[in-house]
Design a protein around this motif. Structure first.
Motif, PDB file in Angstrom:
ATOM      1  N   LYS A 146       0.827  -1.208   0.000  1.00  0.00           N
ATOM      2  CA  LYS A 146       0.000   0.000   0.000  1.00  0.00           C
ATOM      3  C   LYS A 146       0.863   1.261   0.000  1.00  0.00           C
ATOM      4  O   LYS A 146       0.485   2.293   0.566  1.00  0.00           O
ATOM      5  CB  LYS A 146      -0.933  -0.012   1.220  1.00  0.00           C
ATOM      6  CG  LYS A 146      -1.919  -1.179   1.223  1.00  0.00           C
ATOM      7  CD  LYS A 146      -2.835  -1.136   2.431  1.00  0.00           C
ATOM      8  CE  LYS A 146      -3.844  -2.291   2.406  1.00  0.00           C
ATOM      9  NZ  LYS A 146      -4.747  -2.259   3.572  1.00  0.00           N
ATOM     10  N   LEU A 147       2.016   1.168  -0.643  1.00  0.00           N
ATOM     11  CA  LEU A 147       2.932   2.302  -0.703  1.00  0.00           C
ATOM     12  C   LEU A 147       2.347   3.426  -1.547  1.00  0.00           C
ATOM     13  O   LEU A 147       1.786   3.194  -2.617  1.00  0.00           O
ATOM     14  CB  LEU A 147       4.272   1.873  -1.296  1.00  0.00           C
ATOM     15  CG  LEU A 147       5.090   0.850  -0.497  1.00  0.00           C
ATOM     16  CD1 LEU A 147       6.321   0.446  -1.294  1.00  0.00           C
ATOM     17  CD2 LEU A 147       5.498   1.424   0.851  1.00  0.00           C
ATOM     18  N   LYS A 148       2.504   4.660  -1.056  1.00  0.00           N
ATOM     19  CA  LYS A 148       2.021   5.832  -1.785  1.00  0.00           C
ATOM     20  C   LYS A 148       3.164   6.617  -2.417  1.00  0.00           C
ATOM     21  O   LYS A 148       2.939   7.432  -3.315  1.00  0.00           O
ATOM     22  CB  LYS A 148       1.210   6.738  -0.853  1.00  0.00           C
ATOM     23  CG  LYS A 148      -0.127   6.131  -0.427  1.00  0.00           C
ATOM     24  CD  LYS A 148      -0.891   7.090   0.464  1.00  0.00           C
ATOM     25  CE  LYS A 148      -2.316   6.579   0.713  1.00  0.00           C
ATOM     26  NZ  LYS A 148      -2.344   5.252   1.311  1.00  0.00           N
ATOM     27  N   SER A 149       4.393   6.394  -1.934  1.00  0.00           N
ATOM     28  CA  SER A 149       5.528   7.147  -2.466  1.00  0.00           C
ATOM     29  C   SER A 149       6.818   6.368  -2.282  1.00  0.00           C
ATOM     30  O   SER A 149       6.879   5.411  -1.504  1.00  0.00           O
ATOM     31  CB  SER A 149       5.634   8.515  -1.779  1.00  0.00           C
ATOM     32  OG  SER A 149       5.900   8.345  -0.392  1.00  0.00           O
ATOM     33  N   VAL A 150       7.833   6.820  -2.987  1.00  0.00           N
ATOM     34  CA  VAL A 150       9.183   6.255  -2.877  1.00  0.00           C
ATOM     35  C   VAL A 150      10.113   7.392  -2.472  1.00  0.00           C
ATOM     36  O   VAL A 150      10.143   8.433  -3.139  1.00  0.00           O
ATOM     37  CB  VAL A 150       9.647   5.653  -4.222  1.00  0.00           C
ATOM     38  CG1 VAL A 150      11.068   5.118  -4.102  1.00  0.00           C
ATOM     39  CG2 VAL A 150       8.697   4.550  -4.657  1.00  0.00           C
ATOM     40  N   PRO A 151      10.889   7.241  -1.402  1.00  0.00           N
ATOM     41  CA  PRO A 151      11.738   8.343  -0.950  1.00  0.00           C
ATOM     42  C   PRO A 151      12.925   8.580  -1.870  1.00  0.00           C
ATOM     43  O   PRO A 151      13.388   7.674  -2.577  1.00  0.00           O
ATOM     44  CB  PRO A 151      12.209   7.873   0.435  1.00  0.00           C
ATOM     45  CG  PRO A 151      12.172   6.389   0.363  1.00  0.00           C
ATOM     46  CD  PRO A 151      11.000   6.056  -0.521  1.00  0.00           C
ATOM     47  N   ASP A 152      13.439   9.811  -1.852  1.00  0.00           N
ATOM     48  CA  ASP A 152      14.618  10.150  -2.658  1.00  0.00           C
ATOM     49  C   ASP A 152      15.812   9.280  -2.288  1.00  0.00           C
ATOM     50  O   ASP A 152      16.698   9.054  -3.115  1.00  0.00           O
ATOM     51  CB  ASP A 152      14.988  11.622  -2.458  1.00  0.00           C
ATOM     52  CG  ASP A 152      13.983  12.549  -3.140  1.00  0.00           C
ATOM     53  OD1 ASP A 152      13.345  12.100  -4.112  1.00  0.00           O
ATOM     54  OD2 ASP A 152      13.829  13.697  -2.690  1.00  0.00           O
ATOM     55  N   GLU A 153      15.816   8.807  -1.035  1.00  0.00           N
ATOM     56  CA  GLU A 153      16.958   8.003  -0.562  1.00  0.00           C
ATOM     57  C   GLU A 153      17.080   6.675  -1.283  1.00  0.00           C
ATOM     58  O   GLU A 153      18.034   5.935  -1.061  1.00  0.00           O
ATOM     59  CB  GLU A 153      16.845   7.779   0.946  1.00  0.00           C
ATOM     60  CG  GLU A 153      17.127   8.991   1.804  1.00  0.00           C
ATOM     61  CD  GLU A 153      15.941   9.951   1.872  1.00  0.00           C
ATOM     62  OE1 GLU A 153      16.099  11.035   2.449  1.00  0.00           O
ATOM     63  OE2 GLU A 153      14.853   9.612   1.345  1.00  0.00           O
ATOM     64  N   ILE A 154      16.147   6.369  -2.169  1.00  0.00           N
ATOM     65  CA  ILE A 154      16.254   5.141  -2.955  1.00  0.00           C
ATOM     66  C   ILE A 154      17.555   5.137  -3.760  1.00  0.00           C
ATOM     67  O   ILE A 154      18.107   4.088  -4.071  1.00  0.00           O
ATOM     68  CB  ILE A 154      15.038   4.999  -3.910  1.00  0.00           C
ATOM     69  CG1 ILE A 154      14.964   3.574  -4.507  1.00  0.00           C
ATOM     70  CG2 ILE A 154      15.066   6.026  -5.015  1.00  0.00           C
ATOM     71  CD1 ILE A 154      14.453   2.540  -3.564  1.00  0.00           C
ATOM     72  N   SER A 191       1.830   7.336  -7.192  1.00  0.00           N
ATOM     73  CA  SER A 191       1.413   8.211  -8.292  1.00  0.00           C
ATOM     74  C   SER A 191       2.588   8.910  -8.957  1.00  0.00           C
ATOM     75  O   SER A 191       2.460   9.400 -10.080  1.00  0.00           O
ATOM     76  CB  SER A 191       0.409   9.258  -7.789  1.00  0.00           C
ATOM     77  OG  SER A 191       0.986  10.027  -6.735  1.00  0.00           O
ATOM     78  N   SER A 192       3.747   8.975  -8.271  1.00  0.00           N
ATOM     79  CA  SER A 192       4.919   9.620  -8.858  1.00  0.00           C
ATOM     80  C   SER A 192       6.184   8.975  -8.320  1.00  0.00           C
ATOM     81  O   SER A 192       6.166   8.325  -7.271  1.00  0.00           O
ATOM     82  CB  SER A 192       4.922  11.122  -8.555  1.00  0.00           C
ATOM     83  OG  SER A 192       5.045  11.339  -7.155  1.00  0.00           O
ATOM     84  N   LEU A 193       7.282   9.176  -9.046  1.00  0.00           N
ATOM     85  CA  LEU A 193       8.577   8.639  -8.645  1.00  0.00           C
ATOM     86  C   LEU A 193       9.591   9.782  -8.552  1.00  0.00           C
ATOM     87  O   LEU A 193       9.497  10.747  -9.314  1.00  0.00           O
ATOM     88  CB  LEU A 193       9.081   7.617  -9.670  1.00  0.00           C
ATOM     89  CG  LEU A 193       8.312   6.301  -9.796  1.00  0.00           C
ATOM     90  CD1 LEU A 193       8.876   5.495 -10.966  1.00  0.00           C
ATOM     91  CD2 LEU A 193       8.392   5.492  -8.521  1.00  0.00           C
ATOM     92  N   PRO A 194      10.567   9.669  -7.645  1.00  0.00           N
ATOM     93  CA  PRO A 194      11.627  10.679  -7.618  1.00  0.00           C
ATOM     94  C   PRO A 194      12.466  10.570  -8.888  1.00  0.00           C
ATOM     95  O   PRO A 194      12.829   9.475  -9.317  1.00  0.00           O
ATOM     96  CB  PRO A 194      12.440  10.311  -6.370  1.00  0.00           C
ATOM     97  CG  PRO A 194      12.150   8.867  -6.133  1.00  0.00           C
ATOM     98  CD  PRO A 194      10.751   8.638  -6.601  1.00  0.00           C
ATOM     99  N   PRO A 206      -1.316   3.982  -9.859  1.00  0.00           N
ATOM    100  CA  PRO A 206      -2.001   5.141 -10.474  1.00  0.00           C
ATOM    101  C   PRO A 206      -0.990   6.221 -10.868  1.00  0.00           C
ATOM    102  O   PRO A 206      -1.069   7.365 -10.407  1.00  0.00           O
ATOM    103  CB  PRO A 206      -2.950   5.601  -9.367  1.00  0.00           C
ATOM    104  CG  PRO A 206      -2.244   5.245  -8.094  1.00  0.00           C
ATOM    105  CD  PRO A 206      -1.510   3.956  -8.393  1.00  0.00           C
ATOM    106  N   MET A 207      -0.038   5.880 -11.714  1.00  0.00           N
ATOM    107  CA  MET A 207       1.059   6.764 -12.059  1.00  0.00           C
ATOM    108  C   MET A 207       0.556   7.965 -12.873  1.00  0.00           C
ATOM    109  O   MET A 207      -0.106   7.796 -13.897  1.00  0.00           O
ATOM    110  CB  MET A 207       2.106   5.989 -12.857  1.00  0.00           C
ATOM    111  CG  MET A 207       3.486   6.603 -12.851  1.00  0.00           C
ATOM    112  SD  MET A 207       4.260   6.607 -11.221  1.00  0.00           S
ATOM    113  CE  MET A 207       4.430   4.845 -10.927  1.00  0.00           C
ATOM    114  N   ARG A 208       0.894   9.167 -12.401  1.00  0.00           N
ATOM    115  CA  ARG A 208       0.438  10.385 -13.073  1.00  0.00           C
ATOM    116  C   ARG A 208       1.581  11.123 -13.759  1.00  0.00           C
ATOM    117  O   ARG A 208       1.361  11.852 -14.727  1.00  0.00           O
ATOM    118  CB  ARG A 208      -0.235  11.331 -12.067  1.00  0.00           C
ATOM    119  CG  ARG A 208      -1.507  10.749 -11.453  1.00  0.00           C
ATOM    120  CD  ARG A 208      -2.259  11.815 -10.660  1.00  0.00           C
ATOM    121  NE  ARG A 208      -3.455  11.253 -10.036  1.00  0.00           N
ATOM    122  CZ  ARG A 208      -3.501  10.779  -8.805  1.00  0.00           C
ATOM    123  NH1 ARG A 208      -2.414  10.804  -8.056  1.00  0.00           N
ATOM    124  NH2 ARG A 208      -4.612  10.279  -8.309  1.00  0.00           N
TER     125      ARG A 208
END
Length: 576
Positions: free
Chosen positions: A300-308, A325-328, A345-347
């Motif tokens: 149920k992840l909503k985001s990926v941190p920049d630290e990836i 919905s978005s990626l860094p 739901p990638m925007r």
């Protein structure tokens, strides 16, 4: 000799003539004769409902041929027979074993998988030399306490039974290195497991575990922990202190969050797909210096941190079926081989770009990065101790991460200054991928006593020399080839082979079977026209990937059921 003399003095032949006649019908005398010489007997797939007496008494009774021919050549002196050390009676219809098992005290390997056993005899305690016991795929509901007497046991395979608990004293199996308890009915893991100091692999998948004891962190040598398909809601924070851990499987549980992994510096694969994880933070990522595979699908992840972007070694990132919905944009800096985004739901990224695959997505992300100058992660860190010739070498990675990285340079050879920069530092990982190497650099052998990971993928290698066998600690090797190099079969320590997206047309299952440490074999997207059924005998494999090959069987429906199902399917097709 002594057992034979005692047997002869008691005239063991009396009362066994009819049994021998029955025995010869199910076990050819030639097979028994060969077993007396080799010390090994394979009776798998013979439709046996019980083990013939002549098998239990193979080292006790005078052979039948001794009664028929009293003149023996030097090679046929039955009184100089070898004690039976390996007995395979798998894939039969055995419902029980008798206490006559004690007549084979020299056994080091006993393989009775795929039968109908509901219990094991207490006489198993007398097999004190036993090192490998495989009773998987039976109907065992419990184990006899006497099994804890097998102090020399290194491999114990109990998967696919009906066990609900383990006997008291299980921790006395202190030499155990490989333990498979998957696909049983276990609800708890004994706290005493922490005393299994020698354990390297532990498979607890497909049970009914709701938690793991904190004491499990006492397994200081554990490299592979599989807890897939349980009912785990949390992971004890102590697990993050397991310094030797390399592969961690937690798929199909009920996890809502991940612990940080401050001490898991060697963790290469983390599989936490099909859980209920809602957040991925910097604290989860910043210590995963060696991570190659990160599976976060179906959460149920909503985001990926920049630290990836800290995960510089990452090759496979599965984010499919989340709420992202978005990626860094910085994700584009990683050298990923696979980025799975389906079902989000990638925007910010058009569907047509995602459909073009990983490299197009990464290219798009890189194009969006603002020109703010090189970040610290991109630059080579130089100190007052750095020589001018070393400016092309990431000394920081050598000193702090123990990685010798000279990848993506498109060079035909590795400069001497790369190896010179190592100096007296310890190196555990070598990354020479994405170059134009036509042969393995000779100076790589200078690191043979240290390196456990070698990445030579995306080069122009046409062969591999046997010198690679000199890497005593090698567990992970990434290559790209048209054929599976012969040398790979001789690297006994290998645990992972990734050879997808090549033109491999065949593999040798018999040689693969000898690679007892191999647990991951990726053969996806090759030219395999058929999969040899004997590959099913590679029972140590935990991950076998075969998609994208032109073979017709196994069918896709079988492949989707996972590695265990594929191996079982292949075993069933072995000619008898």
């Amino acid at each position: 000799m002594s057992r034979l003399r005692r047997g002869a003095e008691q005239d063991t032949r009396i009362g066994f003539r009819s049994e021998r006649r029955d025995c010869s019908a199910s076990v050819p005398q030639g097979l028994l004769k060969a077993a007396r010489k080799s010390g090994q007997l394979n009776l798998s797939g013979r439709n046996l409902s019980e083990v013939p007496q002549c098998v239990w008494r193979i080292n006790v009774d005078i052979p039948e041929e001794a009664n028929q021919n009293l003149s023996f050549s030097a090679t046929e002196r039955w009184w100089e027979q070898t004690d039976l050390t390996k007995l395979i009676i798998s894939n039969n219809k055995l419902q029980s074993l008798t206490d006559d098992l004690r007549l084979l005290p020299a056994l080091t390997v006993l393989d009775i998988h795929d039968n109908q056993l509901t219990s094991l005899p207490s006489a198993i305690r007398e097999l004190e030399n036993l090192q490998k016991l495989n009773v998987s795929h039976n109907k065992l509901k419990q184990l006899p306490e006497e099994i804890t007497n097998l102090r020399n046991l290194k491999g114990l395979y109990l998967q696919h039974n009906e066990l609900t608990c383990l006997p008291e004293g299980f921790e006395q199996l202190f030499n155990l290195e490989d333990l498979d308890l998957s696909n049983n009915h276990l609800t708890t893991v004994p706290v005493s497991f922490s005393s299994l100091f020698s354990l390297v692999r532990l498979n607890l998948s497909s049970n009914q575990l709701k938690n793991l004891p904190a004491e499990i962190s006492g397994m200081k040598r554990l490299k592979h922990l599989d807890c897939n398909s349980n009912l785990l809601e949390t992971i004890p924070p102590e697990l993050a202190g397991m310094e030797s851990l390399e592969l961690l499987y937690l798929q199909r549980n009920k996890l809502r969050f991940l612990p940080a992994f401050p001490s898991c510096k060697l963790l290469k694969e983390l599989h936490v797909g099909e859980n209920q994880i809602e957040m991925l933070g910097a604290e989860h990522l910043k210590h995963l210096n060696a991570i190659l595979v990160l599976d976060l699908r179906d959460n149920k992840l909503k985001s990926v941190p920049d630290e990836i972007t800290l995960l510089q070694s990452l090759e496979r990132l599965d984010l499919s079926n989340n709420d992202i919905s978005s990626l860094p944009y910085s994700l584009g800096k990683l050298h990923l081989k696979l980025l799975a985004l389906e079902g989000n739901p990638m925007r910010t990224i058009r569907r047509e770009i995602i459909n073009k695959g990983t490299q197009e997505v990464l290219k798009y992300l890189r194009s969006k990065i603002k020109d703010d100058g090189p970040s610290q992660s991109d630059s080579v860190i130089e100190t007052a101790m750095t020589l001018p010739s070393e400016s092309r070498v990431n000394v920081h990675a050598i000193i702090t991460l123990k990685i010798l990285d000279y990848s993506d340079k498109q060079t035909t050879l590795i400069p001497d200054e790369v190896f010179d920069a190592v100096k007296s530092n310890i190196i555990t990982s070598i990354n020479f991928s994405k170059n134009q190497l036509s042969e393995i650099p000779k100076r790589i052998l200078e690191l043979k006593d240290m390196a456990s990971d070698v990445n030579l993928s995306f080069n122009k290698l046409s062969f591999i020399s046997l010198e690679l066998c000199m890497f005593q600690k090698l567990t992970f090797l990434d290559l790209r080839f048209k054929i599976l190099p012969e040398v790979l079969y001789h690297i006994s320590t290998l645990e992972t082979i990734l050879i997808s997206n090549n033109q491999v047309g065949s593999v040798d299952p018999e040689k693969l079977k000898t690679m007892e440490n191999l647990i991951t074999l990726d053969l996806q997207n090759n030219d395999l026209l058929q999969i040899p059924p004997e590959l099913g005998n590679c029972v140590n494999l935990r991950t076998l990937l075969l998609d994208g090959n032109p073979f017709r069987v196994p069918r896709a429906a079988i492949l989707m059921r996972g590695t265990a199902a594929v191996l079982e399917y292949l075993r069933d097709r072995i000619p008898t």
